[in-house]
Design a protein around this motif. Structure first.
Motif, PDB file in Angstrom:
ATOM      1  N   ARG A 127      69.064 -37.750   8.263  1.00  0.00           N
ATOM      2  CA  ARG A 127      68.937 -35.808   8.248  1.00  0.00           C
ATOM      3  C   ARG A 127      69.805 -35.711   7.485  1.00  0.00           C
ATOM      4  O   ARG A 127      69.943 -34.098   7.072  1.00  0.00           O
ATOM      5  CB  ARG A 127      69.749 -36.176   9.656  1.00  0.00           C
ATOM      6  N   GLN A 128      71.076 -36.497   6.838  1.00  0.00           N
ATOM      7  CA  GLN A 128      71.760 -35.724   6.520  1.00  0.00           C
ATOM      8  C   GLN A 128      71.345 -35.840   4.795  1.00  0.00           C
ATOM      9  O   GLN A 128      72.365 -34.502   4.357  1.00  0.00           O
ATOM     10  CB  GLN A 128      73.039 -36.768   6.287  1.00  0.00           C
ATOM     11  N   TYR A 129      70.484 -36.116   4.286  1.00  0.00           N
ATOM     12  CA  TYR A 129      69.887 -36.643   3.421  1.00  0.00           C
ATOM     13  C   TYR A 129      69.203 -35.034   2.954  1.00  0.00           C
ATOM     14  O   TYR A 129      69.033 -34.356   2.308  1.00  0.00           O
ATOM     15  CB  TYR A 129      68.712 -37.782   3.065  1.00  0.00           C
ATOM     16  N   LYS A 130      67.860 -34.826   4.526  1.00  0.00           N
ATOM     17  CA  LYS A 130      67.413 -33.741   4.077  1.00  0.00           C
ATOM     18  C   LYS A 130      68.628 -32.667   4.261  1.00  0.00           C
ATOM     19  O   LYS A 130      68.112 -31.865   3.172  1.00  0.00           O
ATOM     20  CB  LYS A 130      66.883 -33.592   5.668  1.00  0.00           C
ATOM     21  N   LYS A 131      69.639 -32.457   4.923  1.00  0.00           N
ATOM     22  CA  LYS A 131      70.439 -31.235   5.044  1.00  0.00           C
ATOM     23  C   LYS A 131      71.000 -31.172   3.246  1.00  0.00           C
ATOM     24  O   LYS A 131      71.078 -30.034   2.694  1.00  0.00           O
ATOM     25  CB  LYS A 131      71.184 -31.422   5.973  1.00  0.00           C
ATOM     26  N   VAL A 132      71.528 -32.175   3.106  1.00  0.00           N
ATOM     27  CA  VAL A 132      72.441 -31.853   1.916  1.00  0.00           C
ATOM     28  C   VAL A 132      71.089 -31.917   0.383  1.00  0.00           C
ATOM     29  O   VAL A 132      71.369 -30.387  -0.037  1.00  0.00           O
ATOM     30  CB  VAL A 132      72.415 -33.200   1.085  1.00  0.00           C
ATOM     31  N   LEU A 133      70.297 -31.880   0.633  1.00  0.00           N
ATOM     32  CA  LEU A 133      68.640 -32.284  -0.798  1.00  0.00           C
ATOM     33  C   LEU A 133      68.451 -30.169  -0.711  1.00  0.00           C
ATOM     34  O   LEU A 133      68.488 -29.154  -1.164  1.00  0.00           O
ATOM     35  CB  LEU A 133      67.889 -32.282  -0.307  1.00  0.00           C
ATOM     36  N   LYS A 134      68.480 -29.863   1.005  1.00  0.00           N
ATOM     37  CA  LYS A 134      68.346 -28.090   1.386  1.00  0.00           C
ATOM     38  C   LYS A 134      69.094 -27.685   0.608  1.00  0.00           C
ATOM     39  O   LYS A 134      69.038 -25.969   0.013  1.00  0.00           O
ATOM     40  CB  LYS A 134      67.891 -28.333   3.313  1.00  0.00           C
ATOM     41  N   SER A 135      70.631 -27.588   1.057  1.00  0.00           N
ATOM     42  CA  SER A 135      72.069 -27.212   0.499  1.00  0.00           C
ATOM     43  C   SER A 135      71.449 -26.899  -0.829  1.00  0.00           C
ATOM     44  O   SER A 135      72.233 -26.005  -1.218  1.00  0.00           O
ATOM     45  CB  SER A 135      73.225 -27.616   0.906  1.00  0.00           C
ATOM     46  N   ILE A 136      71.190 -28.023  -1.694  1.00  0.00           N
ATOM     47  CA  ILE A 136      71.812 -28.069  -2.873  1.00  0.00           C
ATOM     48  C   ILE A 136      70.378 -26.641  -3.758  1.00  0.00           C
ATOM     49  O   ILE A 136      70.882 -26.423  -4.525  1.00  0.00           O
ATOM     50  CB  ILE A 136      71.003 -29.495  -3.688  1.00  0.00           C
TER      51      ILE A 136
ATOM     52  N   ARG B  51      67.204 -32.725 -11.011  1.00  0.00           N
ATOM     53  CA  ARG B  51      67.830 -34.202 -10.584  1.00  0.00           C
ATOM     54  C   ARG B  51      68.443 -33.485  -8.859  1.00  0.00           C
ATOM     55  O   ARG B  51      69.344 -34.233  -8.194  1.00  0.00           O
ATOM     56  CB  ARG B  51      68.624 -34.179 -11.623  1.00  0.00           C
ATOM     57  N   GLN B  52      68.014 -32.650  -8.169  1.00  0.00           N
ATOM     58  CA  GLN B  52      68.392 -32.661  -7.092  1.00  0.00           C
ATOM     59  C   GLN B  52      68.565 -33.741  -5.675  1.00  0.00           C
ATOM     60  O   GLN B  52      69.511 -33.976  -5.416  1.00  0.00           O
ATOM     61  CB  GLN B  52      67.757 -31.535  -6.005  1.00  0.00           C
TER      62      GLN B  52
ATOM     63  N   ARG C 135      72.844 -39.316  -4.274  1.00  0.00           N
ATOM     64  CA  ARG C 135      74.605 -40.359  -4.292  1.00  0.00           C
ATOM     65  C   ARG C 135      74.999 -39.742  -3.210  1.00  0.00           C
ATOM     66  O   ARG C 135      76.146 -40.838  -2.888  1.00  0.00           O
ATOM     67  CB  ARG C 135      74.592 -39.773  -5.563  1.00  0.00           C
ATOM     68  N   ILE C 136      75.534 -38.678  -2.862  1.00  0.00           N
ATOM     69  CA  ILE C 136      76.354 -38.188  -1.226  1.00  0.00           C
ATOM     70  C   ILE C 136      76.143 -38.617  -0.664  1.00  0.00           C
ATOM     71  O   ILE C 136      76.524 -40.016   0.061  1.00  0.00           O
ATOM     72  CB  ILE C 136      76.325 -36.241  -1.726  1.00  0.00           C
ATOM     73  N   VAL C 137      74.857 -39.397   0.429  1.00  0.00           N
ATOM     74  CA  VAL C 137      74.890 -39.587   0.905  1.00  0.00           C
ATOM     75  C   VAL C 137      74.932 -41.676   0.663  1.00  0.00           C
ATOM     76  O   VAL C 137      75.510 -42.211   1.972  1.00  0.00           O
ATOM     77  CB  VAL C 137      73.077 -39.890   0.932  1.00  0.00           C
ATOM     78  N   ASN C 138      74.628 -42.213  -0.019  1.00  0.00           N
ATOM     79  CA  ASN C 138      75.244 -43.664  -0.437  1.00  0.00           C
ATOM     80  C   ASN C 138      76.345 -43.358  -0.483  1.00  0.00           C
ATOM     81  O   ASN C 138      77.272 -44.439  -0.281  1.00  0.00           O
ATOM     82  CB  ASN C 138      74.532 -43.763  -1.558  1.00  0.00           C
TER      83      ASN C 138
END
Length: 68
Positions: free
Chosen positions: A13-22, A31-32, A38-41
């Motif tokens: 969920r965090q990955y999807k949310k960060v990707l949507k924000s970017i 390179r979104q 990278r942020i999630v890791n």
């Protein structure tokens, strides 16, 4: 699709949310997905959810006991 090694729903969920924000902000053209992964890791490492982080934490605590 979240980065490899992510098995928890929380990090997916965090990955999807960060990707949507970017994508919404229009940053990191082309390179979104990489930046979101990278942020999630990075978060996973800080929280001790990766194998390498757990090993390091164990080593530190053992060496600390010897010194004391």
């Amino acid at each position: 699709m979240p980065p490899r090694g992510v098995k928890s729903r929380k990090r997916s969920r965090q990955y999807k949310k960060v990707l949507k924000s970017i994508k919404g902000s229009g940053r990191y053209k082309g390179r979104q997905k990489e930046v979101a992964a990278r942020i999630v890791n990075k978060t996973r490492r800080k929280k001790g959810e990766t194998k390498s982080r757990r090993r390091r934490a164990r080593r530190r605590s053992q060496s600390h006991r010897k010194a004391a």
